[in-house]
Design an enzyme around this catalytic site. Sequence first.
Site, PDB file in Angstrom:
ATOM      1  N   LYS A  77       0.538  -1.280   0.051  1.00 49.61           N
ATOM      2  CA  LYS A  77      -0.369  -0.097   0.187  1.00 49.61           C
ATOM      3  C   LYS A  77       0.702   1.084  -0.463  1.00 49.61           C
ATOM      4  CE  LYS A  77      -1.022   1.676   3.740  1.00 49.61           C
ATOM      5  NZ  LYS A  77      -1.610   2.120   5.104  1.00 49.61           N
ATOM      6  N   THR A  78       1.614   1.383   0.806  1.00 50.32           N
ATOM      7  CA  THR A  78       2.467   2.546   1.397  1.00 50.32           C
ATOM      8  C   THR A  78       3.261   2.586   0.485  1.00 50.32           C
ATOM      9  OG1 THR A  78       3.054   2.616   3.002  1.00 50.32           O
ATOM     10  CG2 THR A  78       4.280   4.069   2.623  1.00 50.32           C
ATOM     11  N   ASP A 265      -5.223   8.706   3.149  1.00 46.54           N
ATOM     12  CA  ASP A 265      -4.459   6.919   2.897  1.00 46.54           C
ATOM     13  C   ASP A 265      -5.538   6.741   4.221  1.00 46.54           C
ATOM     14  OD1 ASP A 265      -2.416   4.634   3.966  1.00 46.54           O
ATOM     15  OD2 ASP A 265      -1.213   5.871   5.113  1.00 46.54           O
ATOM     16  N   GLU A 266      -5.001   5.164   3.935  1.00 48.66           N
ATOM     17  CA  GLU A 266      -6.032   4.571   5.692  1.00 48.66           C
ATOM     18  C   GLU A 266      -7.617   5.205   5.378  1.00 48.66           C
ATOM     19  OE1 GLU A 266      -4.924   2.088   7.184  1.00 48.66           O
ATOM     20  OE2 GLU A 266      -3.611   2.370   7.830  1.00 48.66           O
ATOM     21  N   GLN A 341     -10.198  -3.809   7.533  1.00 47.88           N
ATOM     22  CA  GLN A 341      -9.232  -3.293   8.574  1.00 47.88           C
ATOM     23  C   GLN A 341      -9.599  -2.369   9.507  1.00 47.88           C
ATOM     24  OE1 GLN A 341      -4.609  -3.673   8.420  1.00 47.88           O
ATOM     25  NE2 GLN A 341      -5.260  -4.255   6.231  1.00 47.88           N
ATOM     26  N   ARG A 689      -0.552  -9.452  10.639  1.00 43.88           N
ATOM     27  CA  ARG A 689       0.459  -9.247  11.343  1.00 43.88           C
ATOM     28  C   ARG A 689       1.950  -9.809  10.795  1.00 43.88           C
ATOM     29  NH1 ARG A 689      -0.212  -5.125  10.315  1.00 43.88           N
ATOM     30  NH2 ARG A 689      -2.074  -6.319   9.205  1.00 43.88           N
TER      31      ARG A 689
END
Length: 883
Positions: A77-78, A265-266, A341, A689
């Site tokens: 994503k980043t 973002d997010e 998420q 994770r």
Amino acid sequence: MSGFSDDMPFFDEPGARPPAASGSAGAPSGIAARAMAARQAQNAPPDYLSGLNPEQRQAVETTEGPVLVLAGAGTGKTRVLTTRIAHILATGRAFPSQILAVTFTNKAAREMKQRIAMLVPEAVEGMPWLGTFHSIGVKLLRRHAELAGLRSDFSILDTDDVIRLIKQLIQAEGLDDKRWTPRTFAQMIDGWKNKGLGPEEIPEGDARSFGNGRGRELYRAYQARLTTLNACDFGDLLLHPIRIFRAHHDILAEYHRRFRYILVDEYQDTNTAQYMWLRLLAQRPRASSIQPGEGRARDGAPGDVSPAPAEGQPPQAAVRPVSEDKPTQQINICCVGDDDQSIYGWRGAEVDNILRFEKDFPGATVIRLERNYRSTAHILGAAAHLIAHNEGRLGKTLFTDQPDPDDPKVNVHAAWDSDEEARAVGEEIEALQRRKHALNDIAILVRASFQMRSFEDRFIEIGLNYRVIGGPRFYERQEIRDAMAYLRVVANPGDDLAFERIVNVPKRGLGEAAIRQVHDTARALSVPMLQAAANLAESDELKPKPRAALREVAANFARWQDLLETTPHTELAETILEESGYIDMWKNDRAADAPTRLDNLKELIRSMEDYESLRAFLEHVALVMDADKNEDLDAVSLMTLHSAKGLEFETVFLPGWEEGLFPHQRALDEGGRSGLEEERRLAYVGLTRAKKNLHIWFVSNRRIHGLWQSTIPSRFLDELPEAHVEVNESGSSFGGYGNPYGASRFDNVGSPSGGYAKRGDQGNQAFSSTYATPGWQRARQNRTEATSRNWGTRSGHAVERIGYGEADSGYGAGRGSVKGRTIDGELVAKSVADAPSAFRIGDRVFHMKFGNGNVSAIDGNKLTIDFDRAGQKKVLDSFVTAA
DNA sequence: GGGTGTACATTTTTT
DNA sequence: ATGTACACCC
């Protein structure tokens, strides 16, 4: 007053300097050159694109129009976000200062900056609009403060200040601050602000529900007070700009011209206010009523839109015109997120924002990133199967390109209680350590922070390095907040909250009466308390002692304010802390932590060096939460699941998978089905994770609020696919006791011969091989320490007993007395009624785990029982029966 | 103004 | 169980 604007390059200032530090003021030499190069070499894609997979590349290259990138965990994503920005810059589509990029946390913003710097080194200095919602909000608000009734040197209050302020207001209203707690009201205001609602806009029902129906008045009074204080809270950092945009179309239009590209973002974590803020900025000026409450879309003159080059805009020649073939003022907004998420619903995040994206932005391109680069197929399989139990998803399935048959399955373990859980995890970590596994690559992720304690205790005992992430924060410490209060008053003399905090710290003989007097005077004259104090010091309204004290305080602040102009801010801070007597106060304190506090103060001053001015520093502290952590140490990370979002570790332990803890009872009680789904997403975050090794634990006994509770394995365990999971039966515990959702394969965990856990089974013999395990020895030891009686030689019997002797009656009766709430047939809540206990002191009772004992005290439905073997315990009466 | 006792709460966390 | 916050008393 202050010269803060030096560090804020506002675009409409005369001679606005684009990319300042790059030295390319005016002509985008570096970037333009790059752009040229990029276009000349059109056949060969620029190298920053070469490492991307097709979906990622599409997300980067679809620069025009609205784009939603659904980025599953570990799908890069980043990378997409930063490469996209690099791409926009490198192709000359926009100047760095024309890109608005918002994140939620400072950490994310920092990481993005760093990664962009690696791709386009010369650009980062010129990205003034990359930051958190709040930091960008501050920037906007400083610029237009007067339109919100503030001065540009306003203070930003943190939660603590807000609560103290509200407390004053509640008391001023003559309300009982026990019945109507400031905390509750602060949360209500926060909730309203998250929804974008001002005092006049809150629902009548909400307004009535607080303070004898005075909720609205209180909210209004609160806002008025903030204005008087020249301050705002976190919510205002978003709300004020929204109001300003709505009321002043010319200003909004400026920003419309300014921001050619918006990246978020997010996105799944945005709340309604953030959503409204984004909509205003991303909305095509002509666009008509899209959103309730957003109707006033029409502002900027529809026709003028095309790049009305403001100062600092790239020369048209050097830039590819913004899609000439499309309508002007194209919405180039790109939101990146993952509905699976979304774990912040409890603080106002609206998953709906992301689910609705395509409706909000017609014609949006939706790109799914499902190729996972982080975890093994087993972990992904487990996560996918679990999350599939949720409804209302956009739907994504992670997959990996590199399945490896040697990868370990997800491990599920059982333990007797949290101490044993910690002990076993500790052992596993030590074993990993012996195999040269870096501790930095191991994390323990808990649902609630109290769980950390048993791990910490254990790790200290065995000397294992660990670090707690997200603990008490540096700036929340008393001494830091006190010091900050001094600095705040110097920077903003109208900051009465800060003034009140330190006016008598250190003690200056100013009691409640004196402070009240200052307060009243300030109100009467409509001046800051500092001013009122100065006035009072010259009058004879106070006794000599407090008068002298006030005079000194007032004189001190006057002097410090003068120094503000001439003295470097670190030096000034030192002076203030010295002259105020604050340093001496701690030097004279004999408390054990006084030296630490002095160290913290030193650290505070040291950290000020990193900022240009006092005000820049104050802003940093108000907005930034990060505690600096010691990265050098090789240590296991211990944190909550919430703070683990976005991180990854080779090996992850997920302890505490028990009903009531995870999913958390309160999430179920208050959130019902959606609460459960959010808990499930939290589990999903936890699972994803892990890169390679994943260990899930549950225990049969947990002490919650000081009393022992039997627990049953989390329903989430049953939602894991057998194919990817290995149930570890190393057998150091007594596993589940039956699962109210039906037979569970975890019922038998921990029972070497199996079966005992099934209700009605006479499984006594099952324990013969279990009682000598380390877990038992430890459990026994604890009990011995606690009570030192009745627990020696007969432990073998005790074990049998405790297992399942009369379990049916004990367990069944206990359970049966607890009524549960269900949703779609699933048991969701089991609130225990606070009925007076049916037991009396002295009653002989039986407990399914601790055996027989006598009731020695009763407190509502909590019994204190002296067990024959287990010693004294506090338990809920529903867990025992008459023996 | 400071010290002691009691009462109460106790998921998750950013800004 | 344990911490914190407030009230009350000296």
